[in-house]
Write an enzyme that holds these catalytic residues in place. Structure first.
Site, PDB file in Angstrom:
ATOM      1  N   ARG A  28     -10.813  54.333  -9.615  1.00 51.10           N
ATOM      2  CA  ARG A  28     -12.119  54.619  -9.011  1.00 51.10           C
ATOM      3  C   ARG A  28     -13.260  54.604 -10.022  1.00 51.10           C
ATOM      4  O   ARG A  28     -13.088  54.987 -11.173  1.00 51.10           O
ATOM      5  CB  ARG A  28     -12.046  56.005  -8.335  1.00 51.10           C
ATOM      6  CG  ARG A  28     -13.259  56.390  -7.522  1.00 51.10           C
ATOM      7  CD  ARG A  28     -13.101  57.786  -6.969  1.00 51.10           C
ATOM      8  NE  ARG A  28     -13.321  58.813  -7.976  1.00 51.10           N
ATOM      9  CZ  ARG A  28     -13.014  60.104  -7.809  1.00 51.10           C
ATOM     10  NH1 ARG A  28     -12.419  60.500  -6.706  1.00 51.10           N
ATOM     11  NH2 ARG A  28     -13.277  60.979  -8.765  1.00 51.10           N
ATOM     12  N   ASP A  29     -14.429  54.160  -9.567  1.00 47.53           N
ATOM     13  CA  ASP A  29     -15.658  54.205 -10.370  1.00 47.53           C
ATOM     14  C   ASP A  29     -15.490  53.432 -11.675  1.00 47.53           C
ATOM     15  O   ASP A  29     -15.775  53.928 -12.763  1.00 47.53           O
ATOM     16  CB  ASP A  29     -16.039  55.657 -10.660  1.00 47.53           C
ATOM     17  CG  ASP A  29     -17.547  55.826 -10.853  1.00 47.53           C
ATOM     18  OD1 ASP A  29     -18.289  54.859 -10.618  1.00 47.53           O
ATOM     19  OD2 ASP A  29     -17.976  56.923 -11.247  1.00 47.53           O
ATOM     20  N   CYS A  30     -15.072  52.160 -11.538  1.00 50.23           N
ATOM     21  CA  CYS A  30     -14.662  51.395 -12.719  1.00 50.23           C
ATOM     22  C   CYS A  30     -15.811  51.073 -13.663  1.00 50.23           C
ATOM     23  O   CYS A  30     -15.578  50.748 -14.833  1.00 50.23           O
ATOM     24  CB  CYS A  30     -13.977  50.097 -12.288  1.00 50.23           C
ATOM     25  SG  CYS A  30     -15.021  48.976 -11.317  1.00 50.23           S
TER      26      CYS A  30
END
EC number: 3.2.1.-
Length: 724
Positions: free
Chosen positions: A92-94
């Site tokens: 997530r939220d790379c």
């Protein structure tokens, strides 16, 4: 309508807009924190989303209730709509660190079986069958695949990995298919914001990526109710003081540093355009959009009330934009932000609701590294001392200091959001204002053509002040106005339309509708070719060394005058909807020739007025080694004011830096300054150039502006300018 309006409608039948007639769940945990803040009880009854940002959030803990406990609380409240954020994709939220999650890039099976499946099982409980469940699906995930997964300035190895392994698309598809199978669930996919995907090169690829994910892993477009924009972001709902189609001295607003060739300057126009694009890609024609307005109000004393000066397109945009961020790429705990529009159902065409997806007061990320067991890293974009990267133009972050981990309560931020709310909270008083404005009266058609109707009405009154009007064609909201007039366009000839108008006040209350007005457009087939009369009486009402203020007698026309174009010689210097205009950025002791032309509602242009020659005054304002500084108050509302200062290089060679100093005559305090670096001690003020505007060519100029609180005499001070 307010989202808290009561309803007895069942959620058993899929609704086109789940927010219509909904009573939306108020999270007691967030509400208690908000109410505990000074003044927070004024907004603690607003509905916010519950973020399921890790597997443990499903079952809950002693510190935070789980999903089932929230649903039980919603039933106890008598609510019939609950809002959830589904947010635990692998990797997530790379493209950031503050909200990195617990699942690694390859843990897609764990995401499905230990996260999505348990959520679906709870939502399927018959005890909750009458609750409408609105899900926001995985903020930032698919937009990151569009812009940050390879080949762009924002690319990261982490995003490239997620693009390659397909787990973002697989996870989103699985969530849509599994949750969308429930008849009372409404899925909205996150679609970033205009400052991320608003460029031509991003919007259509984004719509195609959304379609790909929505048809992966058994999902179909029927599992998608709509999309949400501006989730946990700060982009303005609307920018009232300028449009993307405006130009200054031949330079378009799109070319300004702030807009940077974007096609959109605010979230409402972006959301409506994106919706059209998505339908074109194959999504259902009845999809709706949500806009997160939890932190995009940008009110308070620093809020501009008019466009900036016409000295340059950057001055015009920067002086008038209500979004006061340093750069549109800044996203973490932004300084100066305020609460936006209160959650509202069906506020505009194609918009299902304005919502508070990010609960105000919950941090975006920590301003320094903090050890935690949630997988949340330290992102320098949350550090107010960080000088930025390519995604924010290598600018300072504008983040608040001393912020806690993402999702933790941030009291200082909540207090700022409350103070800078727009519409203001409580109307400036100590109790919640619930008195709606009077309904508009005297609605009339002031002009009409085959394709447009111009309306006017008598202004409404209210105890905390009327902030604007919503105009309805039948039951459809067709636009808003801050004045008692509006022109509806794109109509059909010889067709009857019914109009009503509602007033809004500074506390967010909405009046009853005006009496309906029926207007039939003119017959088509002929085009009005009668130009307005030429303006007369052109005169100079004021002048300085660098500006000329003009006024003239209004023109007349058979379909109504819509505005005036002002020419300096043969160059268009600007436009005005009134019979006055100030031309700025001029040279001292120089003669200029002006003419004015009127425009009408049919697009005809008048002959030019008689020419007026005006010679600017001798150099005035502070002087120094090679530069002058001229100070102009652009707006003053008693408790505060906005001002602009133009710095002109009066030497014969370029300068590399400048400094402007002055002493206020009262106790004015600058609260927000742009395009310069501020140092203020008591009444003494020093402003030095920013890194990008210190170099000024001989005869050239630049400017900075500021907002200030006002105490005492507000006379224009004497400025001293020093060049280097």
């Amino acid at each position: 309508m307010p989202l808290a309006a009561a309803s007895t409608a069942s959620a058993a039948t899929k609704l086109d807009n789940p927010y219509t007639g909904a009573k939306v769940y108020v999270n007691p945990d967030w509400s208690a924190k908000a109410a505990a803040e000074p003044g927070g009880s004024a907004v603690s009854n607003q509905p916010t989303f519950v973020w399921l940002d890790r597997i443990a959030a499903i079952s809950g803990s002693s510190a935070a209730r789980g999903l089932k406990a929230h649903l039980d609380a919603a039933v106890a409240q008598g609510a019939n709509l609950v809002q959830l954020v589904i947010y635990d994709l692998p990797g997530r939220d790379c493209a950031a660190l503050a909200s990195n999650g617990e699942l690694g890039a390859t843990e897609i099976d764990k995401y499905k079986t230990q996260y999505i499946d348990p959520i679906a099982a709870i939502l399927a409980d018959p005890a909750y069958a009458n609750l409408r469940i609105v899900n926001v699906i995985e903020p930032d995930s698919l937009p990151n695949l569009v812009t940050n997964a390879g080949g762009t300035a924002g690319s990261t190895d982490a995003c490239a990995t997620m693009k390659a392994n397909g787990n973002y698309e697989a996870g989103v598809g699985y969530a849509l298919h599994t949750l969308g199978a429930l008849s009372n669930v409404y899925n909205y996919i996150d679609a970033a914001h205009h400052g991320w995907l608003g460029w031509d090169s991003n919007m259509t690829p984004a719509a195609q990526e959304f379609k790909k994910a929505a048809t992966t892993g058994g999902a179909t477009v029927n599992d998608v109710t709509g999309f949400i924009v501006n989730t946990a972001n700060y982009s303005a709902l609307t920018e009232p003081n300028f449009k993307v189609t405006d130009s200054v001295n031949g330079t378009t607003v799109r070319q300004s540093k702030w807009v940077d060739w974007n096609q959109y300057v605010d979230e409402l126009s972006y959301a409506q355009a994106l919706r059209t694009n998505l339908i074109g890609q194959g999504f259902n024609s009845n999809i709706g959009m949500l806009i997160d307005t939890s932190r995009n109000g940008w009110g308070g004393t620093a809020r501009p009330t008019a466009a900036g000066p016409l000295t340059s397109v950057d001055d015009y945009v920067n002086g008038g934009r209500i979004d006061r961020r340093i750069h549109a790429g800044n996203w973490c705990n932004q300084s100066g932000a305020g609460l936006g529009e209160r959650p509202t159902a069906a506020p505009a065409t194609g918009i299902d609701a304005y919502v508070w997806a990010k609960p105000p007061g919950e941090s975006d990320g920590a301003s320094q590294a903090i050890a935690n067991d949630q997988g949340k890293g330290f992102d320098r974009m949350c550090d107010p001392t960080y000088t930025g990267n390519g995604r924010n133009g290598n600018n300072l972050t504008g983040a608040l200091a001393n912020s806690p981990l993402a999702g933790d309560w941030f009291s200082a931020q909540f207090q700022q959001l409350l103070a800078n709310a727009y519409p203001p909270v409580n109307g400036g008083g100590g109790t919640t204002d619930t008195t709606a404005p009077t309904a508009p009266t005297g609605l009339a058609s002031s002009a009409k053509t085959a394709t447009s109707v111009s309306l006017s009405w008598t202004a409404s009154t209210d105890n905390v002040g009327v902030t604007g009007y919503d105009i309805y064609r039948g039951t459809t909201l067709v636009g808003s106005s801050t004045t008692a007039s509006f022109t509806d366009t794109g109509l059909t000839a010889s067709t009857a339309y019914s109009y009503t108008v509602k007033a809004k006040d500074a506390a967010g209350n909405v009046s009853a509708a005006s009496a309906a007005l029926s207007v039939t457009t003119s017959a088509g087939g002929t085009t009005d070719t009668t130009a307005p009369t030429a303006p007369t009486g052109l005169a100079s009402s004021a002048k300085t060394a660098t500006s000329v203020s003009l006024s003239w007698t209004a023109s007349t026309d058979n379909v109504g005058v819509t505005g005036y174009d002002i020419y300096r010689g043969t160059t268009l210097a600007g436009s005005s909807t009134t019979t006055s205009f100030t031309d700025t950025g001029l040279t001292a002791s120089t003669a200029y020739s002006y003419t004015v032309k009127a425009k009408d509602a049919a697009g005809n242009v008048s002959a030019a007025s008689a020419a007026l020659s005006v010679t600017t005054s001798a150099s005035s304002g502070g002087t120094g080694a090679g530069c002058t500084a001229t100070y102009t108050v652009s707006s003053d509302w008693g408790a505060g004011f906005n001002a602009n200062v133009t710095v002109t290089n009066t030497g014969t060679t370029a300068i590399s830096g400048w400094k402007v100093t002055w002493t206020f005559g009262g106790s004015q305090q600058i609260t927000n300054l742009w395009n310069g670096t501020l140092a203020q001690s008591g009444q003494s003020v020093t402003v030095t150039n920013a890194g990008y505007n210190g170099a000024v060519a001989a005869g050239g100029n630049t400017s900075f502006g500021f907002g200030a609180s006002n105490s005492g005499a507000n006379a224009v001070p004497t400025l001293t300018c020093t060049a280097s």
